[in-house]
Write a protein that holds these residues in place. Sequence first.
Motif, short mmCIF file in Angstrom:
data_model
loop_
_atom_site.label_atom_id
_atom_site.label_comp_id
_atom_site.label_asym_id
_atom_site.label_seq_id
_atom_site.Cartn_x
_atom_site.Cartn_y
_atom_site.Cartn_z
N LEU A 163 40.56 -3.12 11.67
CA LEU A 163 39.99 -2.72 10.39
C LEU A 163 38.93 -1.63 10.54
N ASP A 164 38.63 -1.26 11.78
CA ASP A 164 37.68 -0.18 12.04
C ASP A 164 38.44 1.15 11.98
N PHE A 165 38.31 1.85 10.85
CA PHE A 165 39.07 3.07 10.66
C PHE A 165 38.49 4.26 11.46
N LEU A 166 37.37 4.03 12.13
CA LEU A 166 36.85 5.06 13.03
C LEU A 166 37.36 4.88 14.45
N ALA A 167 38.07 3.78 14.70
CA ALA A 167 38.54 3.49 16.06
C ALA A 167 39.38 4.62 16.65
N PRO A 168 40.32 5.22 15.90
CA PRO A 168 41.10 6.32 16.50
C PRO A 168 40.21 7.49 16.92
N TRP A 169 39.13 7.72 16.16
CA TRP A 169 38.25 8.84 16.51
C TRP A 169 37.39 8.50 17.71
N LYS A 170 36.94 7.25 17.80
CA LYS A 170 36.12 6.84 18.93
C LYS A 170 36.89 6.93 20.25
N VAL A 171 38.18 6.59 20.22
CA VAL A 171 38.98 6.54 21.44
C VAL A 171 39.81 7.80 21.62
N ASP A 172 40.66 8.11 20.65
CA ASP A 172 41.62 9.20 20.82
C ASP A 172 41.02 10.58 20.66
N ASN A 173 39.86 10.66 20.03
CA ASN A 173 39.20 11.95 19.89
C ASN A 173 37.96 12.02 20.77
N PHE A 174 36.89 11.32 20.37
CA PHE A 174 35.64 11.40 21.12
C PHE A 174 35.80 10.91 22.55
N GLY A 175 36.63 9.88 22.73
CA GLY A 175 36.85 9.37 24.09
C GLY A 175 37.49 10.40 24.99
N THR A 176 38.47 11.11 24.47
CA THR A 176 39.13 12.16 25.26
C THR A 176 38.16 13.31 25.52
N VAL A 177 37.37 13.66 24.52
CA VAL A 177 36.35 14.70 24.70
C VAL A 177 35.38 14.30 25.81
N ASN A 178 34.97 13.04 25.81
CA ASN A 178 34.07 12.56 26.87
C ASN A 178 34.70 12.72 28.25
N LEU A 179 35.99 12.41 28.36
CA LEU A 179 36.68 12.55 29.64
C LEU A 179 36.72 14.01 30.09
N VAL A 180 37.01 14.90 29.16
CA VAL A 180 37.06 16.32 29.49
C VAL A 180 35.69 16.80 29.94
N ASP A 181 34.64 16.40 29.22
CA ASP A 181 33.29 16.80 29.60
C ASP A 181 32.91 16.25 30.97
N ALA A 182 33.35 15.03 31.26
CA ALA A 182 33.08 14.44 32.58
C ALA A 182 33.76 15.25 33.66
N CYS A 183 35.00 15.63 33.43
CA CYS A 183 35.73 16.45 34.41
C CYS A 183 35.02 17.77 34.66
N ARG A 184 34.59 18.39 33.61
CA ARG A 184 33.94 19.70 33.74
C ARG A 184 32.59 19.57 34.44
N SER A 185 31.90 18.46 34.24
CA SER A 185 30.58 18.30 34.84
C SER A 185 30.65 18.11 36.35
N ILE A 186 31.79 17.60 36.85
CA ILE A 186 31.91 17.37 38.29
C ILE A 186 32.99 18.24 38.93
N GLY A 187 33.53 19.19 38.18
CA GLY A 187 34.44 20.16 38.76
C GLY A 187 35.87 19.70 38.94
N VAL A 188 36.30 18.67 38.22
CA VAL A 188 37.71 18.26 38.26
C VAL A 188 38.49 19.18 37.33
N ASN A 189 39.50 19.84 37.87
CA ASN A 189 40.15 20.90 37.11
C ASN A 189 41.64 20.63 36.85
N ARG A 190 42.01 19.37 36.75
CA ARG A 190 43.40 19.05 36.38
C ARG A 190 43.37 17.85 35.46
#
Length: 282
Positions: free
Chosen positions: A132-159
């Motif tokens: 019933l949390d209609f923000l759940a897709p944004w927390k996981v599929d959007n912001f969560g993916t953005v967090n992963l990308v930012d983590a990769c960029r912060s430590i130099g993971v490039n794939r």
Amino acid sequence: MASSSYPTIFHNIIPRPWPVSTRLRRCHVTFCSLKEEKNGQGEPDEQRATKTVFVAGATGNTGKRIVTQLLSKGFNVRAGVRDVDSAKNNFPNNDAKIQIVKADVTEGAAKLSEAIGNAEAVICATGFRPSLDFLAPWKVDNFGTVNLVDACRSIGVNRFILISSILVNGAAIGQLLNPAYIVLNVFGLTLVAKLQAEQYIRKSGINFTIVRPGGLRNDPPSGNIVMEAEDTLFEGSISRDQVAEVAVEALLYPEASYKVVEIVTRENAPKKSFQELFASVK
């Protein structure tokens, strides 16, 4: 709730600059550059056995299959899960090539950087659970993916490999009334959330492959894989095992770099090698 540093949902998402502290020694390590030389049978060597991949969503229906595929091909795996203790039942406990690490994509890039650790590539197979949390897709599929990308960029993971979905761009390609587009967006505009995450990845500068499967089946593989360019496939399904295989093979072939590919299976489709499939998408 998303932190104030997150981009507004309905605006274009622009990645932040690479931090000065990025470990430059890893910036040039990509799985395309690590792809093995072919042997006489056209199959990759086993030199990749010492390479490490971080899998986000490792206990999900697709994530577990990705972990299995990686281990079977000799990769070391850092399996990112929310609950380490319960996850131990999902994976072999005597395999030195797998390390289970706590990783919640909603908790920010700093913690994810620690979870990614020494991995040279990340595969994101996360997905929200209907609620019933209609923000759940944004927390996981959007912001969560953005967090992963930012983590990769912060430590130099490039794939970065992302498991997304066909029809994410349905509104722009005349598929607003497609039943699948309607159903998948019922819970908080899931496909819109995924699309904006894709856009963030594409602007990040990271070497990406975005895999958009059709309807996901839990049954064993059947039919041959059909791979098309983005916004091409509007229907069809595919076994999660084959989705996992595409994600892992994307690490090995430069033809998969900087591409969005859509995949389904068809009984009458010709069988092609993964190199041919990725090369066919321009």
